[in-house]
Design an enzyme around this catalytic site. Structure first.
Site, PDB file in Angstrom:
ATOM      1  N   GLY A   1      40.893  57.985  34.666  1.00  0.00           N
ATOM      2  CA  GLY A   1      42.112  57.825  35.448  1.00  0.00           C
ATOM      3  C   GLY A   1      41.877  58.061  36.934  1.00  0.00           C
ATOM      4  O   GLY A   1      42.830  58.145  37.716  1.00  0.00           O
ATOM      5  N   LYS A   2      40.585  58.122  37.338  1.00  0.00           N
ATOM      6  CA  LYS A   2      40.290  58.401  38.755  1.00  0.00           C
ATOM      7  C   LYS A   2      40.796  57.284  39.670  1.00  0.00           C
ATOM      8  O   LYS A   2      41.290  57.558  40.768  1.00  0.00           O
ATOM      9  CB  LYS A   2      38.800  58.661  38.975  1.00  0.00           C
ATOM     10  CG  LYS A   2      37.890  57.516  38.568  1.00  0.00           C
ATOM     11  CD  LYS A   2      36.440  57.959  38.582  1.00  0.00           C
ATOM     12  CE  LYS A   2      35.526  56.793  38.227  1.00  0.00           C
ATOM     13  NZ  LYS A   2      35.830  56.145  36.912  1.00  0.00           N
ATOM     14  N   SER A   3      40.710  56.019  39.219  1.00  0.00           N
ATOM     15  CA  SER A   3      41.163  54.908  40.059  1.00  0.00           C
ATOM     16  C   SER A   3      42.681  54.949  40.224  1.00  0.00           C
ATOM     17  O   SER A   3      43.194  54.767  41.330  1.00  0.00           O
ATOM     18  CB  SER A   3      40.765  53.572  39.426  1.00  0.00           C
ATOM     19  OG  SER A   3      39.376  53.544  39.232  1.00  0.00           O
TER      20      SER A   3
ATOM     21  N   HIS B   1      42.311  41.242  39.264  1.00  0.00           N
ATOM     22  CA  HIS B   1      42.652  42.489  39.961  1.00  0.00           C
ATOM     23  C   HIS B   1      43.058  42.223  41.414  1.00  0.00           C
ATOM     24  O   HIS B   1      43.983  42.834  41.926  1.00  0.00           O
ATOM     25  CB  HIS B   1      41.469  43.459  39.924  1.00  0.00           C
ATOM     26  CG  HIS B   1      41.259  44.079  38.582  1.00  0.00           C
ATOM     27  ND1 HIS B   1      40.162  44.840  38.266  1.00  0.00           N
ATOM     28  CD2 HIS B   1      42.020  44.042  37.458  1.00  0.00           C
ATOM     29  CE1 HIS B   1      40.246  45.242  37.009  1.00  0.00           C
ATOM     30  NE2 HIS B   1      41.359  44.772  36.502  1.00  0.00           N
ATOM     31  N   ARG B   2      42.341  41.264  42.036  1.00  0.00           N
ATOM     32  CA  ARG B   2      42.644  40.945  43.430  1.00  0.00           C
ATOM     33  C   ARG B   2      44.070  40.389  43.545  1.00  0.00           C
ATOM     34  O   ARG B   2      44.823  40.742  44.440  1.00  0.00           O
ATOM     35  CB  ARG B   2      41.625  39.932  43.966  1.00  0.00           C
ATOM     36  CG  ARG B   2      41.661  39.762  45.461  1.00  0.00           C
ATOM     37  CD  ARG B   2      40.461  38.933  45.925  1.00  0.00           C
ATOM     38  NE  ARG B   2      40.256  37.797  45.034  1.00  0.00           N
ATOM     39  CZ  ARG B   2      39.058  37.381  44.594  1.00  0.00           C
ATOM     40  NH1 ARG B   2      37.961  37.979  44.966  1.00  0.00           N
ATOM     41  NH2 ARG B   2      38.974  36.341  43.798  1.00  0.00           N
ATOM     42  N   THR B   3      44.434  39.519  42.615  1.00  0.00           N
ATOM     43  CA  THR B   3      45.785  38.950  42.591  1.00  0.00           C
ATOM     44  C   THR B   3      46.838  40.047  42.360  1.00  0.00           C
ATOM     45  O   THR B   3      47.884  40.070  43.020  1.00  0.00           O
ATOM     46  CB  THR B   3      45.885  37.880  41.476  1.00  0.00           C
ATOM     47  OG1 THR B   3      44.799  36.971  41.640  1.00  0.00           O
ATOM     48  CG2 THR B   3      47.201  37.137  41.548  1.00  0.00           C
TER      49      THR B   3
ATOM     50  N   GLU C   1      35.646  42.538  49.632  1.00  0.00           N
ATOM     51  CA  GLU C   1      34.537  42.764  48.709  1.00  0.00           C
ATOM     52  C   GLU C   1      33.242  42.940  49.473  1.00  0.00           C
ATOM     53  O   GLU C   1      32.893  42.103  50.294  1.00  0.00           O
ATOM     54  CB  GLU C   1      34.417  41.586  47.726  1.00  0.00           C
ATOM     55  CG  GLU C   1      35.513  41.622  46.667  1.00  0.00           C
ATOM     56  CD  GLU C   1      35.639  40.335  45.891  1.00  0.00           C
ATOM     57  OE1 GLU C   1      34.588  39.728  45.602  1.00  0.00           O
ATOM     58  OE2 GLU C   1      36.779  39.936  45.578  1.00  0.00           O
TER      59      GLU C   1
ATOM     60  N   GLY D   1      35.125  61.075  35.390  1.00  0.00           N
ATOM     61  CA  GLY D   1      34.269  60.455  34.399  1.00  0.00           C
ATOM     62  C   GLY D   1      34.740  59.045  34.097  1.00  0.00           C
ATOM     63  O   GLY D   1      35.662  58.517  34.728  1.00  0.00           O
ATOM     64  N   ALA D   2      34.094  58.418  33.122  1.00  0.00           N
ATOM     65  CA  ALA D   2      34.473  57.084  32.677  1.00  0.00           C
ATOM     66  C   ALA D   2      35.881  57.127  32.099  1.00  0.00           C
ATOM     67  O   ALA D   2      36.216  58.024  31.338  1.00  0.00           O
ATOM     68  CB  ALA D   2      33.486  56.611  31.609  1.00  0.00           C
TER      69      ALA D   2
END
Lengths: 173, 173, 173
Positions: free
Chosen positions: B14-16, B50-52, B63, B10-11
């Site tokens: 913690g899935k990421s 985030h990329r950095t 991307e 869900g939102a």
């Protein structure tokens, strides 16, 4: 023998496919108890198509949008399995038609307390979102949640289906 | 070797973080395939940050908001793992850009049927609430649910993350 | 001894009943920490009725809508268990009263890092639906999801309750 099975799942979770697989696995005659009402021509056509699909597999379809307990009492018996699709549609019908929901649920639970034959009940789990804005949606969600608790307490087997994969909440024996 | 992993949640579940931990655990080179589009300056800044962050950990960021199957075919190969974040954002992009969703999903599933290398796909489980009022939200929910079922059927490993804790839906082997 | 337990569940999922059963099973004195605010007469009456019900079972009720960490520090001690009902209501109160949510959550997590006695925290899982239309609902959902992850990381035991049936996410030991 599992008499009463409850299959919960979200939208497009694969809960119906799971319930149908369990029905087939019993090896028994399958009666498909559809609670959906054909509210327009498109839906009537879809319902008719599904009925024809099931007939091709030897399944009988019974349609009953409101009087679920009486229909289960009439259709469920040893040696066949009744697949009810689905409880949340039935709850919606009761609300739309202004029926006495508590009485209808009490009748269903009375049947669950002494089932006349094997049944697999499918229902939508709808309680994992934000509190809905509209009172009718909140009431529906409350009815569904309480109904699921009560049916689950009486069921031999309860599953939650996510992405087509069943998670076991309760097992017989 | 787990080739295809699906991480649902869900939102803010913690899935990421879970997917990133699994990517690191492989010990392989990690390619982060971001599907988010920078729709405003704030989002562009966040994406760049985030990329950095990821570059500091030796991860490469690619991307691609739309052509997911082609990007996976190009980036995924033995010895590296591609982390796709996330399928529901990709579905949203397809809808917003008026792409042929069925064709895009068919292409992704074709890649899943014969993956060119390990991949971890992250996606939002969105089907456990009340039926949404708006048709676009209902369509999105239907697309997401069906997509999850189909990817899960092809995955070696499927997890549902709740409060940062993974529940196993499917295990390899 | 399980010091910190987190019980998550959807609306009408039976999460409160599950938490109450776990509290009773400890055999300890139970302090019920209610975070709900009586916003109207009907709610005040319901809260009063619940308080009387619990008193009949020998439970003490403490009401605190905002300062949860301080109340836990004061009420939790070895030999009794504090049942907090619930974290999402507390988050809502913080938002409605314009409190510093990050500070309040930091204080709660500091208590969780060194709990002064056993506690069972109940909370609503609200992140499995479509992205809410209103910003306040999206913010609430983000706060709740992040809070659950952080409390779960500190808890000895975490469960997700569905249809009254607990699924174990984390076990002590």
């Amino acid at each position: 023998m599992t008499t009463l099975t409850l299959i919960l799942g979200g939208a497009r979770s694969g809960k119906s496919r799971r319930a149908e697989a369990l029905a087939r696995e019993t090896g028994l005659e399958v009666v498909y108890l559809a609670t959906a009402e054909p509210i327009d021509d498109e839906m009537a056509a879809r319902i008719a198509r599904h009925r024809t699909d099931r007939a091709a597999h030897g399944w009988v379809t019974v349609e009953e949008p409101l009087d679920l307990a009486a229909t289960l009492a009439r259709e469920a018996r040893p040696g066949r399995v009744v697949l009810v699709e689905c409880l949340t549609t039935w709850l919606t019908n009761l609300m739309v038609h202004g029926r006495d929901i508590d009485a209808a649920i009490a009748a269903l639970l009375a049947w669950c307390d002494a089932p006349t034959g094997p049944a697999i009940l499918v229902s939508n789990e709808v309680g994992f979102g934000i509190v809905p804005e509209h009172k009718m949606a909140r009431d529906f969600r409350d009815h569904a949640g309480r109904l699921h608790q009560r049916v689950a307490a009486r069921a031999d087997r309860v599953e939650l289906v996510v992405a087509g994969l069943p998670m076991t909440l309760k097992l017989p024996g």
